[in-house]
Write an enzyme that holds these catalytic residues in place. Structure first.
Site, PDB file in Angstrom:
ATOM      1  N   LYS A   1       0.827  -1.211   0.000  1.00 31.65           N
ATOM      2  CA  LYS A   1       0.000   0.000   0.000  1.00 31.65           C
ATOM      3  C   LYS A   1       0.864   1.264   0.000  1.00 31.65           C
ATOM      4  O   LYS A   1       0.620   2.190  -0.775  1.00 31.65           O
ATOM      5  CB  LYS A   1      -0.929   0.030   1.222  1.00 31.65           C
ATOM      6  CG  LYS A   1      -1.918  -1.115   1.289  1.00 31.65           C
ATOM      7  CD  LYS A   1      -2.899  -0.960   2.452  1.00 31.65           C
ATOM      8  CE  LYS A   1      -2.249  -0.959   3.828  1.00 31.65           C
ATOM      9  NZ  LYS A   1      -1.599  -2.239   4.197  1.00 31.65           N
TER      10      LYS A   1
ATOM     11  N   ARG B   1      -9.603   1.282   8.672  1.00 36.12           N
ATOM     12  CA  ARG B   1      -9.214  -0.083   9.057  1.00 36.12           C
ATOM     13  C   ARG B   1     -10.295  -0.774   9.872  1.00 36.12           C
ATOM     14  O   ARG B   1     -10.134  -1.940  10.209  1.00 36.12           O
ATOM     15  CB  ARG B   1      -7.945  -0.023   9.891  1.00 36.12           C
ATOM     16  CG  ARG B   1      -6.675  -0.405   9.129  1.00 36.12           C
ATOM     17  CD  ARG B   1      -5.557  -0.258  10.097  1.00 36.12           C
ATOM     18  NE  ARG B   1      -4.337  -0.932   9.876  1.00 36.12           N
ATOM     19  CZ  ARG B   1      -3.243  -0.370   9.347  1.00 36.12           C
ATOM     20  NH1 ARG B   1      -3.286   0.833   8.856  1.00 36.12           N
ATOM     21  NH2 ARG B   1      -2.122  -1.036   9.320  1.00 36.12           N
TER      22      ARG B   1
ATOM     23  N   ARG C   1      11.909  -5.211   4.791  1.00 33.82           N
ATOM     24  CA  ARG C   1      11.766  -3.812   4.349  1.00 33.82           C
ATOM     25  C   ARG C   1      12.444  -2.817   5.279  1.00 33.82           C
ATOM     26  O   ARG C   1      12.551  -3.023   6.485  1.00 33.82           O
ATOM     27  CB  ARG C   1      10.304  -3.470   4.087  1.00 33.82           C
ATOM     28  CG  ARG C   1       9.404  -3.475   5.283  1.00 33.82           C
ATOM     29  CD  ARG C   1       7.965  -3.278   4.807  1.00 33.82           C
ATOM     30  NE  ARG C   1       7.087  -3.094   5.948  1.00 33.82           N
ATOM     31  CZ  ARG C   1       5.787  -2.882   5.852  1.00 33.82           C
ATOM     32  NH1 ARG C   1       5.206  -2.819   4.673  1.00 33.82           N
ATOM     33  NH2 ARG C   1       5.058  -2.719   6.928  1.00 33.82           N
TER      34      ARG C   1
ATOM     35  N   ARG D   1      11.087  -0.550  10.812  1.00 33.58           N
ATOM     36  CA  ARG D   1       9.996  -0.275  11.735  1.00 33.58           C
ATOM     37  C   ARG D   1      10.002  -1.251  12.905  1.00 33.58           C
ATOM     38  O   ARG D   1      10.201  -2.448  12.717  1.00 33.58           O
ATOM     39  CB  ARG D   1       8.658  -0.375  11.000  1.00 33.58           C
ATOM     40  CG  ARG D   1       8.367   0.833  10.169  1.00 33.58           C
ATOM     41  CD  ARG D   1       7.169   0.655   9.296  1.00 33.58           C
ATOM     42  NE  ARG D   1       6.015   0.036   9.952  1.00 33.58           N
ATOM     43  CZ  ARG D   1       4.822  -0.049   9.390  1.00 33.58           C
ATOM     44  NH1 ARG D   1       4.624   0.437   8.173  1.00 33.58           N
ATOM     45  NH2 ARG D   1       3.821  -0.627  10.029  1.00 33.58           N
TER      46      ARG D   1
ATOM     47  N   ARG E   1      -0.466  -8.370  13.419  1.00 33.95           N
ATOM     48  CA  ARG E   1      -0.969  -7.363  12.474  1.00 33.95           C
ATOM     49  C   ARG E   1      -1.839  -8.025  11.397  1.00 33.95           C
ATOM     50  O   ARG E   1      -2.862  -7.467  10.992  1.00 33.95           O
ATOM     51  CB  ARG E   1       0.202  -6.588  11.862  1.00 33.95           C
ATOM     52  CG  ARG E   1       0.848  -5.672  12.897  1.00 33.95           C
ATOM     53  CD  ARG E   1       2.191  -5.129  12.448  1.00 33.95           C
ATOM     54  NE  ARG E   1       2.106  -4.314  11.268  1.00 33.95           N
ATOM     55  CZ  ARG E   1       3.123  -4.105  10.434  1.00 33.95           C
ATOM     56  NH1 ARG E   1       4.299  -4.682  10.648  1.00 33.95           N
ATOM     57  NH2 ARG E   1       2.964  -3.339   9.397  1.00 33.95           N
TER      58      ARG E   1
HETATM   59  P1  AMP Z   1       0.763   0.897   8.877  1.00 33.76           P
HETATM   60  O1  AMP Z   1       1.926   1.822   8.690  1.00 33.76           O
HETATM   61  O2  AMP Z   1      -0.434   1.305   8.073  1.00 33.76           O
HETATM   62  O3  AMP Z   1       1.124  -0.555   8.718  1.00 33.76           O
HETATM   63  O4  AMP Z   1       0.315   1.056  10.400  1.00 33.76           O
HETATM   64  C1  AMP Z   1       1.183   0.723  11.467  1.00 33.76           C
HETATM   65  C2  AMP Z   1       0.392   0.601  12.763  1.00 33.76           C
HETATM   66  O5  AMP Z   1      -0.230   1.863  13.054  1.00 33.76           O
HETATM   67  C3  AMP Z   1      -0.751  -0.394  12.726  1.00 33.76           C
HETATM   68  O6  AMP Z   1      -0.311  -1.718  13.000  1.00 33.76           O
HETATM   69  C4  AMP Z   1      -1.653   0.158  13.811  1.00 33.76           C
HETATM   70  O7  AMP Z   1      -1.141  -0.122  15.101  1.00 33.76           O
HETATM   71  C5  AMP Z   1      -1.524   1.654  13.594  1.00 33.76           C
HETATM   72  N1  AMP Z   1      -2.517   2.172  12.618  1.00 33.76           N
HETATM   73  C6  AMP Z   1      -2.262   2.729  11.403  1.00 33.76           C
HETATM   74  N2  AMP Z   1      -3.388   3.109  10.790  1.00 33.76           N
HETATM   75  C7  AMP Z   1      -4.402   2.757  11.640  1.00 33.76           C
HETATM   76  C8  AMP Z   1      -5.813   2.864  11.579  1.00 33.76           C
HETATM   77  N3  AMP Z   1      -6.433   3.395  10.506  1.00 33.76           N
HETATM   78  N4  AMP Z   1      -6.521   2.408  12.637  1.00 33.76           N
HETATM   79  C9  AMP Z   1      -5.928   1.877  13.720  1.00 33.76           C
HETATM   80  N5  AMP Z   1      -4.595   1.727  13.839  1.00 33.76           N
HETATM   81  C10 AMP Z   1      -3.830   2.167  12.819  1.00 33.76           C
END
Ligand code: AMP
Length: 221
Positions: A16, A91, A130, A164, A175
Site C-alpha cells: 500500500k 481499518r 523492508r 519499523r 498485524r
Molecule cells: P501501517 O503503517 O499502516 O502498517 O500502520 C502501522 C500501525 O499503526 C498499525 O499496526 C496500527 O497499530 C496503527 N494504525 C495505522 N493506521 C491505523 C488505523 N487506521 N486504525 C488503527 N490503527 C492504525
C-alpha cells in the site's frame, strides 16, 4: 477538500505504501497514511503518540478516536484538495462510517476502494526485509528493492536506514490477525457500494503500478 478519494485496502506488506507513493507521482494525489501520521506522533511525543506507541508495537489497532482525530486534522490541510490516496485507513467499520460522514460535510464520497490481494504467507517475508531511508523516507527491501549503490539512498544519497519496530516477525502475525478480523470486512462494505476494485498484488511493483494507474486513471477527477 475536493478531488478524488481513493482507498488502498490490503494487509500489512501488500504494498500500500509503495503504491501510494507511486500514485502520488503519477497522478499528483496526496498519500495519506495513518501509520505514518501515528509514527510521527510517537516521535514527537504528542498525547496521541504516547497513547498509540505500545498498541502499535504490539501490532494491534490504535483506537478509532485517536486515528479519526489525526485523520480529520490532516484532511483539513490545504494540499489534500488535490485528492487523496488513503493508505492504511479506514481499518475498521467505525472508521469507514466516520470517513463517509467527514466526506459528506463537503459533498464528497469515496470514489474508489482498491483491494491489493496477496497471500498471507508471502507477507511475512515481504515485511521482514523492508527498510526506509532515514533522510527522505524512500522505501527499500533486502530482496525486492535494493538501492543502486549498496547502502546509499537512490533518492537523496542518505546512508542511514531505519526498520519499523512493528516489522519484527513476532508482531507481523498479530498485524495480519488484526487485518483479517477488523479490516478485511471493509472489502464487502465497498463492494456493496459498487466502488470496489481488486488488484493482484503478488505481481511485481511495476505491474501493480500499471494496474492501479489504469484504475485510478478511469476514476473521473
Ligand atoms: P501501517 O503503517 O499502516 O502498517 O500502520 C502501522 C500501525 O499503526 C498499525 O499496526 C496500527 O497499530 C496503527 N494504525 C495505522 N493506521 C491505523 C488505523 N487506521 N486504525 C488503527 N490503527 C492504525
Amino acid at each position: 477538500m475536493a478531488g478524488r478519494v481513493i482507498i488502498l485496502l490490503g494487509p500489512p506488506g501488500a504494498g500500500k505504501g509503495t503504491q501510494a507513493r507511486l500514485l502520488e507521482q503519477d497522478f499528483g494525489l496526496i498519500q495519506l497514511s495513518t501509520g505514518d501520521l501515528l509514527r510521527a506522533a510517537v516521535r514527537e511525543g504528542t498525547a496521541a503518540g504516547l497513547a498509540a506507541k505500545a498498541v502499535m508495537e504490539a501490532g494491534a489497532l490504535v483506537g478509532d478516536d485517536i486515528v479519526l482525530a489525526i485523520l480529520r486534522d490532516r484532511m483539513a490541510e490545504p494540499d489534500v484538495a488535490a485528492g487523496v490516496i488513503l493508505d492504511g485507513f479506514p481499518r475498521t467499520a467505525v472508521q469507514a462510517q466516520a470517513l463517509d460522514r467527514l466526506l459528506a460535510e463537503t459533498g464528497q464520497q469515496v470514489d474508489a476502494a482498491i483491494s491489493l490481494e496477496v497471500d498471507d504467507a508471502a507477507m511475512v517475508a515481504r515485511i521482514a526485509g523492508r527498510h526506509t531511508c532515514a533522510g527522505c523516507g524512500e522505501g527499500y527491501h533486502d530482496d525486492f528493492r535494493r538501492p543502486a549503490v549498496a547502502g546509499v539512498c537512490d533518492r537523496c544519497g542518505g546512508t542511514a536506514f531505519t526498520r519499523r519496530a512493528d516489522d519484527r516477525a513476532e508482531t507481523v502475525g498479530e498485524r495480519l490477525r488484526a487485518y483479517h478480523a477488523q479490516t478485511a470486512p471493509l472489502i464487502a462494505y465497498y463492494d456493496a457500494r459498487g466502488c470496489l476494485a481488486r488488484v493482484d498484488a503478488m505481481a511485481d511493483i511495476a505491474e501493480v503500478r500499471s494496474a492501479l494507474a489504469r484504475l485510478v486513471g478511469g476514476v473521473p477527477a
